[in-house]
Motif scaffolding. Structure first.
Motif, PDB file in Angstrom:
ATOM      1  N   SER A 234       0.838  -1.202   0.000  1.00  0.00           N
ATOM      2  CA  SER A 234       0.000   0.000   0.000  1.00  0.00           C
ATOM      3  C   SER A 234       0.871   1.250   0.000  1.00  0.00           C
ATOM      4  CB  SER A 234      -0.911   0.010   1.228  1.00  0.00           C
ATOM      5  OG  SER A 234      -0.150   0.205   2.415  1.00  0.00           O
ATOM      6  N   LYS A 235       0.312   2.351  -0.468  1.00  0.00           N
ATOM      7  CA  LYS A 235       1.057   3.615  -0.483  1.00  0.00           C
ATOM      8  C   LYS A 235       1.421   4.048   0.930  1.00  0.00           C
ATOM      9  CE  LYS A 235       1.264   8.097  -2.742  1.00  0.00           C
ATOM     10  NZ  LYS A 235       1.915   8.808  -1.618  1.00  0.00           N
ATOM     11  N   GLU A 236       0.541   3.803   1.884  1.00  0.00           N
ATOM     12  CA  GLU A 236       0.806   4.196   3.266  1.00  0.00           C
ATOM     13  C   GLU A 236       2.069   3.523   3.791  1.00  0.00           C
ATOM     14  OE1 GLU A 236      -1.598   4.566   7.513  1.00  0.00           O
ATOM     15  OE2 GLU A 236      -2.142   2.960   6.114  1.00  0.00           O
ATOM     16  N   PHE A 237       2.191   2.213   3.604  1.00  0.00           N
ATOM     17  CA  PHE A 237       3.369   1.511   4.089  1.00  0.00           C
ATOM     18  C   PHE A 237       4.598   1.863   3.267  1.00  0.00           C
ATOM     19  CE2 PHE A 237       6.389  -1.990   4.083  1.00  0.00           C
ATOM     20  CZ  PHE A 237       6.591  -2.188   5.442  1.00  0.00           C
ATOM     21  N   GLN A 238       4.465   1.926   1.950  1.00  0.00           N
ATOM     22  CA  GLN A 238       5.601   2.221   1.084  1.00  0.00           C
ATOM     23  C   GLN A 238       6.164   3.614   1.339  1.00  0.00           C
ATOM     24  OE1 GLN A 238       7.019   0.273  -1.882  1.00  0.00           O
ATOM     25  NE2 GLN A 238       6.319  -1.311  -0.477  1.00  0.00           N
ATOM     26  N   ASP A 239       5.300   4.587   1.651  1.00  0.00           N
ATOM     27  CA  ASP A 239       5.771   5.927   2.007  1.00  0.00           C
ATOM     28  C   ASP A 239       6.483   5.930   3.354  1.00  0.00           C
ATOM     29  OD1 ASP A 239       4.761   7.062  -0.298  1.00  0.00           O
ATOM     30  OD2 ASP A 239       3.001   7.962   0.651  1.00  0.00           O
ATOM     31  N   ASP A 240       6.030   5.091   4.262  1.00  0.00           N
ATOM     32  CA  ASP A 240       6.561   5.039   5.618  1.00  0.00           C
ATOM     33  C   ASP A 240       7.890   4.279   5.698  1.00  0.00           C
ATOM     34  OD1 ASP A 240       6.075   5.272   8.659  1.00  0.00           O
ATOM     35  OD2 ASP A 240       6.276   3.096   8.415  1.00  0.00           O
ATOM     36  N   MET A 241       8.089   3.356   4.813  1.00  0.00           N
ATOM     37  CA  MET A 241       9.177   2.378   4.904  1.00  0.00           C
ATOM     38  C   MET A 241      10.593   2.962   4.845  1.00  0.00           C
ATOM     39  SD  MET A 241       9.499  -1.018   2.548  1.00  0.00           S
ATOM     40  CE  MET A 241       9.539  -0.029   1.044  1.00  0.00           C
ATOM     41  N   PRO A 242      10.897   3.915   3.943  1.00  0.00           N
ATOM     42  CA  PRO A 242      12.294   4.338   3.815  1.00  0.00           C
ATOM     43  C   PRO A 242      12.947   4.802   5.109  1.00  0.00           C
ATOM     44  CG  PRO A 242      11.036   5.117   1.943  1.00  0.00           C
ATOM     45  CD  PRO A 242      10.044   4.535   2.900  1.00  0.00           C
ATOM     46  N   LEU A 243      12.261   5.608   5.904  1.00  0.00           N
ATOM     47  CA  LEU A 243      12.871   6.132   7.118  1.00  0.00           C
ATOM     48  C   LEU A 243      12.776   5.168   8.297  1.00  0.00           C
ATOM     49  CD1 LEU A 243      11.994   9.923   7.003  1.00  0.00           C
ATOM     50  CD2 LEU A 243      14.180   8.806   6.526  1.00  0.00           C
ATOM     51  N   ASN A 244      12.207   4.003   8.083  1.00  0.00           N
ATOM     52  CA  ASN A 244      12.173   2.970   9.117  1.00  0.00           C
ATOM     53  C   ASN A 244      13.171   1.858   8.831  1.00  0.00           C
ATOM     54  OD1 ASN A 244      10.193   3.506  11.265  1.00  0.00           O
ATOM     55  ND2 ASN A 244       8.782   3.731   9.566  1.00  0.00           N
ATOM     56  N   MET A 245      13.236   1.419   7.579  1.00  0.00           N
ATOM     57  CA  MET A 245      14.143   0.311   7.249  1.00  0.00           C
ATOM     58  C   MET A 245      15.284   0.731   6.320  1.00  0.00           C
ATOM     59  SD  MET A 245      11.801  -3.125   7.129  1.00  0.00           S
ATOM     60  CE  MET A 245      10.551  -2.620   5.946  1.00  0.00           C
ATOM     61  N   PHE A 246      15.299   1.998   5.941  1.00  0.00           N
ATOM     62  CA  PHE A 246      16.361   2.552   5.107  1.00  0.00           C
ATOM     63  C   PHE A 246      16.585   1.752   3.819  1.00  0.00           C
ATOM     64  CE2 PHE A 246      16.627   4.951   8.816  1.00  0.00           C
ATOM     65  CZ  PHE A 246      17.136   6.185   8.428  1.00  0.00           C
ATOM     66  N   VAL A 247      15.472   1.561   3.140  1.00  0.00           N
ATOM     67  CA  VAL A 247      15.438   0.943   1.818  1.00  0.00           C
ATOM     68  C   VAL A 247      14.541   1.806   0.938  1.00  0.00           C
ATOM     69  CG1 VAL A 247      15.886  -1.432   2.538  1.00  0.00           C
ATOM     70  CG2 VAL A 247      13.556  -0.537   2.641  1.00  0.00           C
ATOM     71  N   TYR A 248      14.571   1.544  -0.348  1.00  0.00           N
ATOM     72  CA  TYR A 248      13.744   2.306  -1.285  1.00  0.00           C
ATOM     73  C   TYR A 248      12.434   1.577  -1.554  1.00  0.00           C
ATOM     74  CZ  TYR A 248      17.047   5.961  -2.538  1.00  0.00           C
ATOM     75  OH  TYR A 248      17.866   7.071  -2.497  1.00  0.00           O
TER      76      TYR A 248
END
Length: 359
Positions: free
Chosen positions: A298-312
Motif C-alpha cells: 500500500s502507499k501508506e506503508f511504502q511511504d513510511d518504509m524508507p525512514l524505518n528500514m532505510f530501503v527504497y
C-alpha cells in the motif's frame, strides 16, 4: 535492508524503535477466522507505530512480528519449519536467496492488491505470484570519512581499489553463508569478475586483511568506526559492507545532526538487492496474511518504509525522503545478476567462498 538490508536496515542500533511483538497475544495463530496475523522477518523489520495501528484498526487484525535473525538465518529457519510455520507471512527473502525459498515450496500463490502499482523492473514470478516485491536497496562498501581525512587517504571507490595495499586491514564484511549483505557482496564480486575470476579476487582480498563476521549488526554497529554504534564499541575498521542508504541514517539519528553525512558510499562496489514477502504455504491465517501483504504494498506503508528500514520503495510514486536524495542515492550502475544464475551457482559459490576465506 538483511537480512538483508536487509536489509538489512541501517537504522537498527541507532535509536530507531522496532517491533518484536505488536498488539496483544490473544488469538495468536488459530484458524482462518483468527483476529491475529503473524509476520516472520529478519531482525531489521521496522514500521511506524501509527501506520501499523491504522492497518490494525482498518483490518481488524492484530499484527505480531517475529524476528528471526539475519535474513539468511531467517530464510533457512522458515524453510525448516515450513510444514508448521511460525507465522502467516514471511518478509525479507531477497533476490540472493529467492530461488532457495521458491524451490523449497515456502510460499503459496497470492497476487496482492496494489501489485499493479509495483514498478515493472522489480516484478518476478509473474506466472504464480508466490512473492511480492516490497523494497530495494544497494549493498555497497561504506567508508568512515573522518578516518580517511585524518590519514590523508582517498577512500576506495571500486572492487579493484579494495585489494590495494593502502587499504590493508581496513575492511569488514559479513559471512556470505549466514548474512544477506555478505552474500550480496560475494555475488557482486562474481558479477564483476565472472565465474573464473571472483575466487582470485577473494584471495587478494583475504591477503589484504579483510575481516569476516557473522552478520550486519556486528559488522556495522560494532566493527565499523564510522557508525554511531561502532564509535561506542570502539570499532577499528573504517570500511564495511552495508548499504548505499546507510549514510542518511547516520545523519537522521545523530544528535546533534551533522551538516554532512559522516560516512560515504563506494559506488563501484554495489550490488542491487530486492526484498520480497510471501504468504507462507501452511499459514494458519491465510485471510489475515493476504490482508497483511496488501498492506505491505500500500502507499501508506511504502511511504513510511524508507525512514524505518532505510530501503527504497518499489511502488510507483511512493515518497522518497529528502535525506535519501541528498545522502543516500541508489547506485547508478550497480552489479546485477539474473535470478537463474544465482540459483544455479549460489550454493557452490558459498561453499567455495567458505573454504577459501574462512579456512
Amino acid at each position: 535492508m538483511n537480512n538483508y538490508r536487509k536489509l538489512a536496515a541501517a537504522a537498527v542500533g541507532l535509536g530507531l524503535v522496532t517491533l518484536s511483538a505488536c498488539g496483544s497475544s490473544s488469538g495468536s495463530g488459530g484458524s482462518g477466522g483468527s483476529t491475529s496475523v503473524t509476520l516472520v522477518s529478519h531482525d531489521s523489520w521496522a514500521v511506524s507505530k501509527s501506520v501499523l495501528a491504522d492497518f490494525e484498526k482498518r483490518s481488524g487484525y492484530t499484527v505480531h512480528v517475529l524476528k528471526d535473525g539475519d535474513a539468511g538465518q531467517a530464510v533457512n529457519k522458515a524453510i525448516l519449519t515450513k510444514d508448521n510455520p511460525q507465522g502467516d507471512v514471511f518478509f525479507g527473502v531477497d533476490n540472493t536467496l529467492l530461488s532457495r525459498a521458491l524451490d523449497n515450496g515456502l510460499f503459496q500463490p497470492y497476487e496482492a492488491k496494489g501489485s499493479d502499482m509495483i514498478l515493472p523492473e522489480f516484478r518476478v514470478d509473474q506466472a504464480k505470484h508466490r512473492v511480492t516485491p516490497i523494497d530495494s536497496g544497494d549493498i555497497c562498501v561504506n567508508y568512515d570519512k573522518a578516518y580517511f581525512s585524518k590519514h590523508g587517504l582517498t577512500p576506495p571507490q571500486s572492487f579493484d581499489d579494495l585489494v590495494k595495499p593502502e587499504y590493508k586491514n581496513l575492511l569488514v564484511t559479513e559471512n556470505a553463508a549466514t548474512s544477506s549483505p555478505g552474500l550480496g557482496f560475494l555475488l557482486g564480486t562474481a558479477a564483476r569478475y565472472g565465474d573464473g575470476g571472483w575466487q582470485g579476487y577473494w584471495k587478494k582480498l583475504k591477503a589484504n586483511g579483510v575481516k569476516v563476521v557473522d552478520g550486519w549488526e556486528q559488522a556495522y554497529n560494532e566493527e565499523f568506526s564510522g557508525s554511531a554504534g561502532g564509535k561506542k564499541a570502539k570499532g577499528d575498521r573504517p570500511l564495511v559492507v552495508s548499504y548505499a542508504s546507510s549514510p542518511p541514517a547516520e545523519v537522521i539519528y545523530a544528535d546533534p545532526k551533522p551538516k554532512t553525512a559522516p560516512t560515504g558510499t563506494a559506488y563501484g562496489t554495489c550490488f542491487r538487492q530486492i526484498e520480497y514477502a510471501g504468504l507462507l504455504s501452511n499459514a494458519k491465517n491465510t485471510k489475515g496474511g493476504k490482508a497483511l501483504l496488501d498492506f505491505l504494498v500500500s502507499k501508506e506503508f511504502q511511504d513510511d518504509m524508507p525512514l524505518n528500514m532505510f530501503v527504497y520503495p518499489v511502488r510507483k510514486a511512493a515518497r522518497v525522503p529528502a535525506e535519501f536524495q541528498k545522502y543516500g542515492q541508489p547506485a547508478k550502475d550497480p552489479e546485477r545478476m539474473a535470478p537463474g544464475k544465482i540459483a544455479e551457482n549460489r550454493d557452490q559459490w558459498v561453499k567455495s567462498w567458505t573454504s577459501l576465506v574462512l579456512k
